[in-house]
Scaffold this active site. Structure first.
Site, mmCIF file in Angstrom:
data_model
loop_
_atom_site.group_PDB
_atom_site.id
_atom_site.type_symbol
_atom_site.label_atom_id
_atom_site.label_comp_id
_atom_site.label_asym_id
_atom_site.label_seq_id
_atom_site.Cartn_x
_atom_site.Cartn_y
_atom_site.Cartn_z
ATOM 1 C CB SER A 131 40.385 40.165 40.647
ATOM 2 O OG SER A 131 39.586 39.070 41.046
ATOM 3 C CD GLN A 178 43.062 36.854 43.072
ATOM 4 O OE1 GLN A 178 42.367 37.338 42.196
ATOM 5 N NE2 GLN A 178 42.667 35.823 43.806
ATOM 6 C CB SER A 218 45.109 39.650 53.189
ATOM 7 O OG SER A 218 43.777 39.901 52.791
ATOM 8 N N GLY A 270 41.080 46.350 55.274
ATOM 9 C CA GLY A 270 40.485 47.351 56.140
ATOM 10 C C GLY A 270 41.172 48.694 56.192
ATOM 11 N NE ARG A 329 34.489 40.399 49.686
ATOM 12 C CZ ARG A 329 33.334 40.949 49.315
ATOM 13 N NH1 ARG A 329 32.847 41.985 49.978
ATOM 14 N NH2 ARG A 329 32.647 40.479 48.284
ATOM 15 N NE ARG A 375 36.989 51.274 55.272
ATOM 16 C CZ ARG A 375 37.191 50.049 54.808
ATOM 17 N NH1 ARG A 375 38.366 49.743 54.257
ATOM 18 N NH2 ARG A 375 36.262 49.136 54.871
ATOM 19 C CE LYS A 419 44.673 39.935 48.586
ATOM 20 N NZ LYS A 419 43.550 39.474 49.401
ATOM 21 C CB THR A 458 43.953 34.568 46.693
ATOM 22 O OG1 THR A 458 44.389 35.842 46.208
ATOM 23 C CG2 THR A 458 43.034 34.776 47.880
ATOM 24 C CG HIS A 466 39.426 37.580 50.832
ATOM 25 N ND1 HIS A 466 40.204 36.751 50.048
ATOM 26 C CD2 HIS A 466 38.523 38.128 49.976
ATOM 27 C CE1 HIS A 466 39.786 36.779 48.810
ATOM 28 N NE2 HIS A 466 38.765 37.609 48.738
#
Length: 365
Positions: A110, A131, A268, A303, A273, A305, A246, A159, A270
């Site tokens: 990041s 990124q 994505s 998301g 968020r 999992r 992204k 991004t 994000h």
């Protein structure tokens, strides 16, 4: 029994992390925009995807190996770029880098990582993508792109879905800011979570390490609204390696990115968020895949999992997937052992799902 031994699913990691992390840090990692209905819709869309069970196929020999941009990877999933990972536990960035090294998967580094980008790619032995956010007038942004290039990064992830930082009420209620501002509620919060607080104190307060260079500072809430297609074109011109965009959820944008020389798209939201009412990345992936054709690389995050979640996306059009929050929760729960346990769980979940659906291998990106 060590905490890592209690991690059998992403839900276990999240539950343990919620106990150990200060409320402010947990809500920063876990929270989403607005009323957080975006997370709920994303989860519902993932749950609605199904796999096709097949029987009486010899699936005794299965492989999770694939390739990404022609490079071998031991798993078809990697590590999504996440800011301030060292908040989950000291040294988290380098734990992720070592994981990427050992499994030959991309570690998304990041812009707002807690560890310098040069150190991360060194520890990851090259298995790292940088990124970048465009922010302010862009002067610092392009300096960071040049710095990543000079450090040996071969893939840049731009991004584009955060022109303004989304409002996350849980984060705002807790008074989360970087660097930390300690008021009475934060003091109580940290005091009630002594294991995290003492460990963080002993190892030094996490900071945004990539901005510790002369004449440049960074505000995570600073507007990024000036970025446009010309900005992306400039990055394309200056970046010699692969360029991934992204945060794409729109078919028209995806087609234009393909036409304008982007090497791949990362579908994505994000992690819900930024824009609560954004379409689900699952629906976006299906539509974008149809529009860009079968051969254009499409990556997916948001998301996920479980390993079975990732397999569903791979079957429905993604070439590679990325996990985010759950890896931070695993580190918060059990440090590097927790991360390795979570990673093992993801691999087992995918492998078993492959067996149930008659698959012995995966396609390559």
């Amino acid at each position: 029994m060590a905490a890592a031994d209690h991690i059998h699913s992403a839900e276990d990691a999240r539950r343990l992390a919620k106990r150990r992390l200060p409320w402010m840090v947990f809500d920063y990692i876990d929270g989403a925009a607005g009323r957080e209905t975006g997370i709920t819709r994303n989860r519902a869309a993932l749950d609605a995807l199904t796999l096709r069970p097949r029987i009486l196929r010899d699936v005794s020999q299965r492989s999770l190996a694939t390739t990404v941009f022609g490079a071998p990877a031991d798993r078809p999933f990697g590590i999504a770029p996440m800011g301030m990972c060292n908040l989950s536990c000291p040294g988290a960035d380098l734990m992720l880098a070592r994981l990427a090294r050992d499994f030959k998967v991309p570690h998304g580094v990041s812009t707002v990582a807690s560890t310098a980008l040069e150190q991360i790619i060194d520890v990851a032995e090259g298995h790292a993508w940088f990124q970048i956010y465009f922010s302010g007038d862009g002067s610092g942004t392009f300096k960071l792109v040049e710095r990543a290039r000079d450090a040996g990064y071969e893939t840049l992830v731009v991004t584009v879905d955060v022109p303004e930082v989304g409002r996350r009420p849980r984060e705002l209620r807790r008074g989360f800011k970087m660097p930390f501002r300690i008021g009475p509620s934060q003091f109580i919060d940290f005091a009630l979570h002594p294991r995290w607080s003492i460990s963080t104190l002993l190892n030094g307060r996490p900071d945004m390490a990539n901005f510790q260079m002369p004449g440049y500072s960074f505000d995570r809430t600073e507007s990024r609204a000036k970025a446009n297609w010309d900005t992306l074109a400039r990055m394309r011109d200056m970046w010699p390696g692969k360029l991934v965009v992204k945060g794409v959820l729109d078919v028209e944008d995806a087609v234009r990115l393909k036409e304008n020389g982007s090497d791949a798209i990362q579908v994505s939201s994000h992690g819900a968020r930024q824009l609560e009412s954004a379409p689900t990345p699952v629906d976006a992936l299906l539509a974008i895949r149809e529009a860009v054709g079968p051969d254009y690389p499409l990556f997916f995050d948001s998301g996920l999992r479980s390993g079975e979640d990732a397999l569903k996306l791979l079957v429905h059009g993604a070439d590679f997937c990325f996990f985010g929050r759950i890896l931070q929760f695993a580190m918060a729960a059990g440090g590097e052992a927790g991360l390795r346990q979570m990673w093992s769980v993801l691999g087992d979940e995918m492998s078993i799902a492959m067996a149930q659906t008659g698959m012995t291998g995966l396609h390559a990106a």
